[in-house]
Design a protein around this motif. Structure first.
Motif, PDB file in Angstrom:
ATOM      1  N   ASP A   1       0.854  -1.183   0.000  1.00  0.00           N
ATOM      2  CA  ASP A   1       0.000   0.000   0.000  1.00  0.00           C
ATOM      3  C   ASP A   1       0.895   1.239   0.000  1.00  0.00           C
ATOM      4  O   ASP A   1       1.580   1.513   1.001  1.00  0.00           O
ATOM      5  N   PRO A   2       0.919   1.999  -1.101  1.00  0.00           N
ATOM      6  CA  PRO A   2       1.828   3.154  -1.151  1.00  0.00           C
ATOM      7  C   PRO A   2       1.461   4.264  -0.177  1.00  0.00           C
ATOM      8  O   PRO A   2       2.289   5.122   0.118  1.00  0.00           O
ATOM      9  N   THR A   3       0.230   4.221   0.342  1.00  0.00           N
ATOM     10  CA  THR A   3      -0.190   5.270   1.270  1.00  0.00           C
ATOM     11  C   THR A   3       0.087   4.908   2.730  1.00  0.00           C
ATOM     12  O   THR A   3      -0.097   5.741   3.617  1.00  0.00           O
ATOM     13  N   ALA A   4       0.488   3.665   2.950  1.00  0.00           N
ATOM     14  CA  ALA A   4       0.719   3.225   4.333  1.00  0.00           C
ATOM     15  C   ALA A   4       1.972   3.896   4.892  1.00  0.00           C
ATOM     16  O   ALA A   4       3.014   3.962   4.212  1.00  0.00           O
ATOM     17  N   PRO A   5       1.904   4.399   6.109  1.00  0.00           N
ATOM     18  CA  PRO A   5       3.103   5.017   6.707  1.00  0.00           C
ATOM     19  C   PRO A   5       4.149   3.953   7.013  1.00  0.00           C
ATOM     20  O   PRO A   5       3.818   2.781   7.244  1.00  0.00           O
ATOM     21  N   PRO A   6       5.419   4.291   6.993  1.00  0.00           N
ATOM     22  CA  PRO A   6       6.455   3.302   7.328  1.00  0.00           C
ATOM     23  C   PRO A   6       6.306   2.856   8.773  1.00  0.00           C
ATOM     24  O   PRO A   6       5.874   3.638   9.638  1.00  0.00           O
ATOM     25  N   PRO A   7       6.622   1.600   9.048  1.00  0.00           N
ATOM     26  CA  PRO A   7       6.495   1.132  10.440  1.00  0.00           C
ATOM     27  C   PRO A   7       7.449   1.877  11.356  1.00  0.00           C
ATOM     28  O   PRO A   7       8.580   2.204  10.982  1.00  0.00           O
ATOM     29  N   GLU A   8       6.974   2.157  12.546  1.00  0.00           N
ATOM     30  CA  GLU A   8       7.826   2.834  13.519  1.00  0.00           C
ATOM     31  C   GLU A   8       8.816   1.847  14.130  1.00  0.00           C
ATOM     32  O   GLU A   8       8.462   0.699  14.414  1.00  0.00           O
ATOM     33  N   PRO A   9      10.052   2.247  14.294  1.00  0.00           N
ATOM     34  CA  PRO A   9      11.019   1.336  14.923  1.00  0.00           C
ATOM     35  C   PRO A   9      10.603   0.997  16.346  1.00  0.00           C
ATOM     36  O   PRO A   9      10.045   1.838  17.055  1.00  0.00           O
ATOM     37  N   ARG A  10      10.838  -0.238  16.724  1.00  0.00           N
ATOM     38  CA  ARG A  10      10.479  -0.659  18.073  1.00  0.00           C
ATOM     39  C   ARG A  10      11.406  -0.007  19.093  1.00  0.00           C
ATOM     40  O   ARG A  10      12.627  -0.123  18.986  1.00  0.00           O
ATOM     41  N   ARG A  11      10.832   0.675  20.038  1.00  0.00           N
ATOM     42  CA  ARG A  11      11.666   1.352  21.030  1.00  0.00           C
ATOM     43  C   ARG A  11      12.028   0.386  22.152  1.00  0.00           C
ATOM     44  O   ARG A  11      11.350  -0.613  22.402  1.00  0.00           O
ATOM     45  N   ASP A  12      13.105   0.703  22.829  1.00  0.00           N
ATOM     46  CA  ASP A  12      13.517  -0.092  23.978  1.00  0.00           C
ATOM     47  C   ASP A  12      12.531   0.093  25.125  1.00  0.00           C
ATOM     48  O   ASP A  12      12.099   1.217  25.411  1.00  0.00           O
ATOM     49  N   LEU A  13      12.188  -1.009  25.784  1.00  0.00           N
ATOM     50  CA  LEU A  13      11.338  -0.921  26.961  1.00  0.00           C
ATOM     51  C   LEU A  13      12.119  -0.319  28.121  1.00  0.00           C
ATOM     52  O   LEU A  13      13.302  -0.616  28.325  1.00  0.00           O
ATOM     53  N   THR A  14      11.449   0.523  28.875  1.00  0.00           N
ATOM     54  CA  THR A  14      12.038   1.072  30.085  1.00  0.00           C
ATOM     55  C   THR A  14      11.462   0.342  31.288  1.00  0.00           C
ATOM     56  O   THR A  14      10.482  -0.421  31.180  1.00  0.00           O
ATOM     57  N   MET A  15      12.030   0.586  32.445  1.00  0.00           N
ATOM     58  CA  MET A  15      11.509  -0.024  33.652  1.00  0.00           C
ATOM     59  C   MET A  15      10.067   0.403  33.910  1.00  0.00           C
ATOM     60  O   MET A  15       9.281  -0.358  34.474  1.00  0.00           O
ATOM     61  N   ALA A  16       9.693   1.604  33.481  1.00  0.00           N
ATOM     62  CA  ALA A  16       8.317   2.063  33.656  1.00  0.00           C
ATOM     63  C   ALA A  16       7.331   1.256  32.840  1.00  0.00           C
ATOM     64  O   ALA A  16       6.142   1.229  33.141  1.00  0.00           O
ATOM     65  N   ASP A  17       7.821   0.573  31.784  1.00  0.00           N
ATOM     66  CA  ASP A  17       6.934  -0.240  30.947  1.00  0.00           C
ATOM     67  C   ASP A  17       6.629  -1.602  31.564  1.00  0.00           C
ATOM     68  O   ASP A  17       5.709  -2.292  31.120  1.00  0.00           O
ATOM     69  N   LEU A  18       7.411  -2.003  32.538  1.00  0.00           N
ATOM     70  CA  LEU A  18       7.282  -3.336  33.133  1.00  0.00           C
ATOM     71  C   LEU A  18       6.480  -3.268  34.430  1.00  0.00           C
ATOM     72  O   LEU A  18       6.339  -2.203  35.027  1.00  0.00           O
ATOM     73  N   PRO A  19       5.943  -4.412  34.875  1.00  0.00           N
ATOM     74  CA  PRO A  19       5.268  -4.415  36.175  1.00  0.00           C
ATOM     75  C   PRO A  19       6.189  -3.906  37.276  1.00  0.00           C
ATOM     76  O   PRO A  19       7.412  -4.135  37.244  1.00  0.00           O
ATOM     77  N   GLY A  20       5.608  -3.246  38.255  1.00  0.00           N
ATOM     78  CA  GLY A  20       6.406  -2.678  39.343  1.00  0.00           C
ATOM     79  C   GLY A  20       7.242  -3.702  40.077  1.00  0.00           C
ATOM     80  O   GLY A  20       8.329  -3.382  40.588  1.00  0.00           O
TER      81      GLY A  20
END
Length: 300
Positions: A272-291
């Motif tokens: 699909d020429p109109t589809a935006p390019p996929p965003e690079p996967r960012r690194d997870l931070t400690m805030a992204d994980l369970p406490g």
């Protein structure tokens, strides 16, 4: 006075450039301000945490407490790539892979299993190679038959598994055997298993060859990059309240889905020429994980 101000400026700059390795006095585990990159912290943990075994969070956003290490060599298995220190998992996972290796040893041409990556000692995001494998419930099993169980540490770093795909993963090649199918069927029929990931052509081949009870096929899901190994994912163990379960597999045997994967490999749909390019996967931070994962890192 100018010298004092300059020294203070340099000190503050050095502190700002130094990555945090511990929570500050003001931070609590799970604090949204905790932006430490999780893979660096978990990748540096050389041993498991003390205490009760517990998978925490989801397979791709979590950690593990109280892990145990799969012995490097057993009567029917060898752990591969020991330098990665990824042969750690929950006790149920280690018991499962030992059970499966004993079955593998009954297959023609197999003396057991070559076991690839499991998890890091305290789980969590890995420094390379996987988005999941974070809670001690994922296992990679090589598709290369384990015909020797006396491989040296150096051999386990240098030998490779075997590529089983043909035509970009649409089909299996001539190295695929009934023993491979029997091994995956045995794993899928185990009630401890949630899913198995393997390349689409292998799923299609198993759909074509399966007879009798076909219910086990539902757990076998096509996925890219699984042509030299298959990935086994276990369910959350009973009583593991901090473990986040995956949604159940869809109804049916999943063979129609595998055929769709095969068709798309052989005849890729137009981009699909109109589809935006996929965003690079960012690194997870400690805030992204369970406490709880911050406590796992800080535990002895």
């Amino acid at each position: 006075m100018r010298r004092l101000a300059l020294a203070l400026t340099l000190l503050l700059a050095a502190c700002a450039a130094t990555p945090l390795t511990r929570l500050s006095a003001q931070q609590e585990p799970g604090d949204p301000a905790d932006r430490r990159v999780a893979k660096h912290l978990f990748g540096a943990a050389a041993t498991a945490s003390a205490g009760a075994a517990q998978p925490i969070g989801f397979y791709s956003r979590g950690c593990q407490a109280g892990a145990v290490q799969l012995p490097e060599t057993g009567p029917t298995w060898q752990a591969m790539r020991l330098s990665r220190n990824r042969n750690w998992a929950q006790p149920d996972t280690v018991a499962f892979i030992q059970d499966l290796s004993r079955f593998a040893a009954t297959l023609p041409g197999w003396r057991g299993l070559y076991v690839g990556d499991m998890s890091q000692p305290r789980g969590g995001p890995m420094t390379s190679g996987h988005a999941s494998h974070q809670t001690g419930l994922d296992i990679d099993v090589w598709l290369r038959p384990a015909d020797r169980l006396d491989l040296s540490v150096q051999e386990r770093e240098t030998i490779s598994s075997i590529d089983m795909q043909r035509a970009g993963g649409a089909y299996v090649n001539d190295r695929w055997t009934p023993a491979h199918e029997a091994l995956i069927r045995a794993a899928a029929m185990d009630p401890r298993v949630e899913r198995i990931f393997i390349f689409a052509g292998a799923k299609v081949a198993m759909c074509e060859n399966a007879t009798g009870d076909r219910s086990w096929l539902a757990k076998v899901r096509p996925y890219w990059g699984h042509n030299t190994h298959f990935h086994i994912r276990l369910r959350c163990p009973p009583g593991a309240s901090g473990c986040e379960a995956q949604a159940p597999v869809p109804p049916g045997d999943g063979c129609a889905e595998a055929l769709e994967w095969q068709r798309n490999i052989l005849n890729p749909p137009p981009a699909d020429p109109t589809a935006p390019p996929p965003e690079p996967r960012r690194d997870l931070t400690m805030a992204d994980l369970p406490g709880q994962c911050a406590h796992v890192l800080q535990a002895p």
